[in-house]
Design a protein around this motif. Structure first.
Motif, PDB file in Angstrom:
ATOM      1  N   SER A  47       0.822  -1.214   0.000  1.00  0.00           N
ATOM      2  CA  SER A  47       0.000   0.000   0.000  1.00  0.00           C
ATOM      3  C   SER A  47       0.855   1.262   0.000  1.00  0.00           C
ATOM      4  O   SER A  47       0.401   2.336  -0.407  1.00  0.00           O
ATOM      5  CB  SER A  47      -0.931   0.005   1.221  1.00  0.00           C
ATOM      6  N   GLU A 254     -12.372  -6.193  -2.610  1.00  0.00           N
ATOM      7  CA  GLU A 254     -12.566  -5.669  -1.255  1.00  0.00           C
ATOM      8  C   GLU A 254     -13.948  -6.023  -0.719  1.00  0.00           C
ATOM      9  O   GLU A 254     -14.110  -6.384   0.452  1.00  0.00           O
ATOM     10  CB  GLU A 254     -12.351  -4.155  -1.249  1.00  0.00           C
ATOM     11  N   GLU A 263      -9.813  -9.567   6.192  1.00  0.00           N
ATOM     12  CA  GLU A 263      -9.148  -8.312   5.848  1.00  0.00           C
ATOM     13  C   GLU A 263      -8.242  -8.468   4.637  1.00  0.00           C
ATOM     14  O   GLU A 263      -8.150  -7.570   3.798  1.00  0.00           O
ATOM     15  CB  GLU A 263      -8.322  -7.801   7.041  1.00  0.00           C
ATOM     16  N   GLN A 264      -7.532  -9.585   4.548  1.00  0.00           N
ATOM     17  CA  GLN A 264      -6.581  -9.818   3.467  1.00  0.00           C
ATOM     18  C   GLN A 264      -6.822 -11.156   2.798  1.00  0.00           C
ATOM     19  O   GLN A 264      -7.182 -12.126   3.456  1.00  0.00           O
ATOM     20  CB  GLN A 264      -5.139  -9.798   3.993  1.00  0.00           C
ATOM     21  N   ASP A 268      -2.139 -12.521  -0.647  1.00  0.00           N
ATOM     22  CA  ASP A 268      -1.372 -11.413  -0.058  1.00  0.00           C
ATOM     23  C   ASP A 268      -0.629 -11.891   1.186  1.00  0.00           C
ATOM     24  O   ASP A 268       0.543 -11.553   1.394  1.00  0.00           O
ATOM     25  CB  ASP A 268      -2.307 -10.251   0.309  1.00  0.00           C
ATOM     26  N   LEU A 269      -1.323 -12.686   2.007  1.00  0.00           N
ATOM     27  CA  LEU A 269      -0.688 -13.218   3.221  1.00  0.00           C
ATOM     28  C   LEU A 269       0.466 -14.158   2.863  1.00  0.00           C
ATOM     29  O   LEU A 269       1.511 -14.151   3.513  1.00  0.00           O
ATOM     30  CB  LEU A 269      -1.719 -13.969   4.067  1.00  0.00           C
ATOM     31  N   GLN A 272       3.456 -12.063   1.926  1.00  0.00           N
ATOM     32  CA  GLN A 272       4.028 -11.444   3.125  1.00  0.00           C
ATOM     33  C   GLN A 272       4.790 -12.474   3.959  1.00  0.00           C
ATOM     34  O   GLN A 272       5.895 -12.200   4.449  1.00  0.00           O
ATOM     35  CB  GLN A 272       2.921 -10.798   3.960  1.00  0.00           C
TER      36      GLN A 272
END
Length: 364
Positions: A47, A254, A263-264, A268-269, A272
């Motif tokens: 972000s 979203e 949330e994610q 994405d997780l 990360q």
């Protein structure tokens, strides 16, 4: 950074890869659908890049990227060349970390290569094949070291460690789980053992599993137990759902996640976790020509970080002008941050931090 997606046939590897990369890798209900590895390069969600782009309106936006490799499914006996064993082992040897997809869902329409769904058994099947391959590699190194010891007694410590490592592997344990010092860890790295690579177990679950309590899922808990003993990480994921999310635009995505109370997204997780697994961070450069994220190892000093941009930046490093992303956003502009004295001048010993916004000064 290159991550290999591995697992038995028909556990959802290619479905997950398609969701990650939108690359359209072939996915079908039979073993060895994936023979040559599919490769996809994926932008790392950040972000901060979006916020800096709004501030600078750059001509070019370049996020950090990860390369995902969808490797052919492995079967029992791969270390002896069964199935696509030799290809599998050579492909996995080339990656930095492993995403081990483990089937935790029931579906009568999707054939399991062993006839039933058992995550612990599946993990053992793949881990043992990797261990068998590693034992062979260590045995070769022991033989070479024993011969070299005749002229170099200083290799005695390495020889004893290699024997201990072989015994550790023969107990069915991975190389990454052995206790060793930095010198011994370097020996493991030099041999390039498959089981020394960091692992994330991606538990591929059904949508119903996600609707219910994941923590009470017996298959998920079985994988968590194995990962805790092995020093690996676990991430619950639904490859089918991620494939659906991947086809949506940003606003639809979203809304979809909000409806699920998430949330994610899992992808994405996963990215990360992969960053954390490999000890990576990103610093940022920003201006009207380009806003860009640069991937470096934690602990990297400023000159070496500058060298990621160009070798001349490292050779002729003078100093780095640094501000944290958070401080820059609070000020609203670089000029305002400079007026408040928030831009720091850092020298050659400065250790870069995640989210540093940097301008390097150099002279060659």
């Amino acid at each position: 950074m290159k991550l290999g997606i591995v697992g038995l046939p028909n556990v959802g590897k290619s479905t997950l890869f398609n969701a990650i990369t939108n690359a359209g890798a072939q996915s079908a209900n039979y073993p060895f659908c994936t023979i040559e590895p599919n490769v996809g390069v994926v932008a790392v969600p950040d972000s901060r890049i979006d916020a800096l782009s709004e501030m600078y309106n750059p001509a070019k936006i370049t996020p950090a990227v990860i390369e995902f490799v969808d490797i052919a499914g492995l079967v029992r006996g791969a270390s002896k060349g069964e199935g696509l064993g030799n290809k599998f082992l050579s492909h996995i040897r080339e990656v930095d970390a492993v995403i081990h997809v483990v089937r935790c869902f029931e579906n009568d329409d999707i054939i399991h290569v062993d006839g039933s769904v058992d995550p612990a058994r599946d993990i053992e099947t793949i881990n043992l094949e990797l261990i068998f391959s590693d034992i062979e590699m260590v045995e070769r190194r022991i033989d070479r070291t024993a011969k070299a010891m005749k002229g170099d007694k200083g290799l005695a410590k390495e020889y004893e460690f290699l024997k201990a490592l072989k015994a550790h592997l023969e107990e069915g344990k991975s190389a990454r789980s052995i206790e060793c010092d930095d010198e011994e860890r370097a020996i493991i790295g030099d041999i390039a053992l498959l089981t020394s690579k960091p692992v994330i177990y991606a538990c591929n679950m059904s949508e119903d599993d996600f609707a219910n309590s994941i923590e009470s899922n017996a298959r998920f808990n079985a994988v968590c137990k194995i990962a805790a003993e092995d020093g690996s990480q676990v991430l619950p994921i639904c490859a089918e759902m991620e494939a659906e999310i991947a086809s949506l635009d940003k606003e639809e995505k979203e809304m979809f996640l909000a409806d699920l109370g998430i949330e994610q997204g899992g992808l994405d997780l996963l990215i990360q976790r992969s960053y954390d697994l490999l000890g990576l961070i990103s610093y940022l450069t920003a201006g009207t020509p380009e806003v860009r994220a640069w991937t470096i190892k934690k602990g990297t000093k400023a000159p070496q970080a500058a060298g990621k941009i160009h070798s001349d930046f490292e050779k002729g490093f003078i100093r780095a002008e640094v501000i944290s992303f958070e401080n820059l956003m609070e000020c609203g502009s670089l000029a305002a941050a400079r007026e408040k004295g928030l831009i720091r001048s850092e020298g050659k010993e400065y250790v870069m931090k995640d989210g540093d916004v940097v301008h390097f000064l150099f002279n060659v």
